[in-house]
Design an enzyme around this catalytic site. Sequence first.
Site, PDB file in Angstrom:
ATOM      1  N   HIS A 477       0.837  -1.207   0.000  1.00 13.00           N
ATOM      2  CA  HIS A 477       0.000   0.000   0.000  1.00 13.00           C
ATOM      3  C   HIS A 477       0.871   1.256   0.000  1.00 13.00           C
ATOM      4  O   HIS A 477       0.696   2.153  -0.834  1.00 13.00           O
ATOM      5  CB  HIS A 477      -0.917  -0.015   1.228  1.00 13.00           C
ATOM      6  CG  HIS A 477      -1.780   1.197   1.365  1.00 13.00           C
ATOM      7  ND1 HIS A 477      -3.093   1.232   0.973  1.00 13.00           N
ATOM      8  CD2 HIS A 477      -1.510   2.447   1.848  1.00 13.00           C
ATOM      9  CE1 HIS A 477      -3.601   2.435   1.204  1.00 13.00           C
ATOM     10  NE2 HIS A 477      -2.653   3.188   1.739  1.00 13.00           N
ATOM     11  N   GLU A 478       1.793   1.319   0.948  1.00 12.01           N
ATOM     12  CA  GLU A 478       2.631   2.523   1.046  1.00 12.01           C
ATOM     13  C   GLU A 478       3.551   2.653  -0.160  1.00 12.01           C
ATOM     14  O   GLU A 478       3.857   3.762  -0.606  1.00 12.01           O
ATOM     15  CB  GLU A 478       3.435   2.514   2.348  1.00 12.01           C
ATOM     16  CG  GLU A 478       2.580   2.549   3.608  1.00 12.01           C
ATOM     17  CD  GLU A 478       1.565   3.691   3.641  1.00 12.01           C
ATOM     18  OE1 GLU A 478       1.803   4.738   2.991  1.00 12.01           O
ATOM     19  OE2 GLU A 478       0.522   3.532   4.299  1.00 12.01           O
ATOM     20  N   HIS A 481       1.684   4.387  -2.864  1.00 13.51           N
ATOM     21  CA  HIS A 481       1.792   5.840  -2.692  1.00 13.51           C
ATOM     22  C   HIS A 481       3.163   6.319  -3.183  1.00 13.51           C
ATOM     23  O   HIS A 481       3.282   7.359  -3.833  1.00 13.51           O
ATOM     24  CB  HIS A 481       1.658   6.218  -1.213  1.00 13.51           C
ATOM     25  CG  HIS A 481       0.263   6.265  -0.695  1.00 13.51           C
ATOM     26  ND1 HIS A 481      -0.749   6.971  -1.313  1.00 13.51           N
ATOM     27  CD2 HIS A 481      -0.290   5.730   0.434  1.00 13.51           C
ATOM     28  CE1 HIS A 481      -1.868   6.857  -0.602  1.00 13.51           C
ATOM     29  NE2 HIS A 481      -1.619   6.109   0.450  1.00 13.51           N
ATOM     30  N   HIS A 484       3.360   6.710  -6.788  1.00 10.98           N
ATOM     31  CA  HIS A 484       2.637   7.919  -7.202  1.00 10.98           C
ATOM     32  C   HIS A 484       3.584   9.124  -7.171  1.00 10.98           C
ATOM     33  O   HIS A 484       3.518  10.013  -8.035  1.00 10.98           O
ATOM     34  CB  HIS A 484       1.451   8.138  -6.256  1.00 10.98           C
ATOM     35  CG  HIS A 484       0.345   8.949  -6.837  1.00 10.98           C
ATOM     36  ND1 HIS A 484      -0.785   9.284  -6.109  1.00 10.98           N
ATOM     37  CD2 HIS A 484       0.160   9.523  -8.049  1.00 10.98           C
ATOM     38  CE1 HIS A 484      -1.598  10.006  -6.866  1.00 10.98           C
ATOM     39  NE2 HIS A 484      -1.045  10.167  -8.040  1.00 10.98           N
TER      40      HIS A 484
END
Length: 693
Positions: A477-478, A481, A484
């Site tokens: 998940h991180e 990010h 991104h």
Amino acid sequence: MSELRQITDAETNPLLKAWVTPFATPPFDEIKPEHFLPAFEQAFADHAAEIAAITNDPAAPDFANTITALERSGKLLNKVAAVFYDLVSAHSNPAILEIDKEVSLRMARHWNPIMMNAVLFGRIAQLHENRANLGLTPEQLRLLERTYTRFHRSGAGLSDEAKTRMAEINERLAQLGTSFSHHLLGDEQDWFLELGEADREGLPESFVAGAKAAAEERGMEGKAIVTLSRSSVESFLKSSARRDLREKVYKAFIARGDNGNSNDNNATIVEILKLREESAKLLGYPTFAAYRLEDSMAKTPEAVRSLLERVWTPARARALADRDDMQALITAEGGNFKLAPWDWRFYAEKLRLQRANFDDAAIKPYLSLDNMIAAAFDCATRLFEITFEERSDVPVWHPDVRVWEVKGKDGKHKALFYGDYFARPSKRSGAWMTSLRDQQKLDGEVAPLVLNICNFAKGAGGEPSLLSPDDARTLFHEFGHGLHGMLSHVTYPSLSGTSVFTDFVELPSQLYEHWQERPEVLQKFARHYQTGEPLPDDLLQRFLAARKFNQGFATVEFVSSALIDLEFHTQPASAAQDVRAFERRELEKIGMPEEIALRHRPTQFGHIFTGDHYAAGYYSYMWSEVMDADAFGAFEEAGDIFDPSVAKRLHDDIYASGGSVDPEAAYEAFRGRPPEPDALLRRRGLLYAAKAA
């Protein structure tokens, strides 16, 4: 004399000097707490002068002398603040936390007169009104619209009296958010449970190793402790056979910030809610939620409530059915007690073992941290043609931090990625992504410095850190990010990377989680930490079959927190004068199962009370999940989870575009249509329950 001192400071203060480190990274080994206040003073002065020059420019406003000039301003402030807030969150000490109190107030006092500057806003508004005739590129037009919106929503158009009050509110909210964060960290640092030999019944070796490492981190060599990091608490509650200790750990965890001590957050919450309500009304909105959500994909509190309630009903039904099955299990074992919140995870594991012949302890030896990092990198390489090479020459803020250089398919430098994975007393709980420098191309290519901060248990005695499936999902998940930020390809810093709506920002991260649980990835990277043997096929199949187990519980604890957040910010602030009573009342209203607690009780709900980024916005994870569940379907429909054409659209339309495109348009460009809402329920295994309800 003062001029001489300033020159000397610039020569000796590492925050004010040019960084002659690899890739011009912060020289963490040289930076000391006493360097920050002088650096902030200089940064505030520089930025104020830059803003004054833009405001007082005698030339008629145009895009270059107003919007682009704003984008170029504040470089030193951004540089100093990024380093400072990294340390506040990831490696604080009493000196840093004391400085944080002053800096948070000074930051508000610095930004208030900028964001409410009537003359500056007049220049921006003039450009915005005439935007169709300025010959702007799509990215420039988006930047102008976002700049206008940001100033307008900050109160730039208010009367002088209202601006004065708004500035006072902003200053006080900054102080309160800092206090909330410090209180929470204080309660987390102060508590631990030492585990004697008799207290370790049921605990796997990997947990005990992590508990020993946590004790060592606190200077308690040879001992083992449970801390209040979520990773430690949830693992303990799943596996400890000592019901009395589970109760003690659980109660300490949910009481953070609510102990009636100097770290109590109840009064802080009451004041925050009052001030947010007042600020919203000054800006012409009936509630803070109405203000907050207008500038989001959801647009209104009603739209948020509709989504949450749609998910709540089937999730609650599933959770209650699981509760009854666990109670039956307790009775069958001869237990004469009612299932309690500190029992849920323990008996859920037993029920999962019974139903799917799987428990987390069986797979943890195959999920070493290093292998899961390698898996996350490999997926990024196959999807986006980027590579990762570890560097040992980049300064870091703690010896545990690792750094990788990221290169594009052309072999050119693209980013640096910092991974800070282990829990320690100087780090706040949770997991997050941030940056020390954002990507931009305004004055030449600027490569980003992207951070992932987690709180995994460290292995003891040289043993590797072993992750639970939840931990492995958090890592992906991180890293989503992080991608991104690393893959961002925009011109203007305000539109870079994660500078998007809160209910869109979780799409790239939650979407990336899908690859972690795919057989193609696990078969390659899930290897036993001692033998190197791959994950046995039967265990893999049992893991995949068990993924949707306990989703009623997970959904209930999240949605209830999101609903509480929404109610805090839609009801009058006076309704929450007694925070505990408000919490009880709202949970009774939705029929919250008493055996399940909020994922974040109010006094520890840092997402919404340490700042306003997720205030009235915690729902965003679920709003984004509608998109991420639907988006991964594009790869499934292509028959290849690394399909090059789908991956290119994902890169171009979602990860690389930052905030330069409206999020709805960005999603539809990738998927070819709006998201299908049922994808979320299908992913969580709740679709049948929803239709039955």
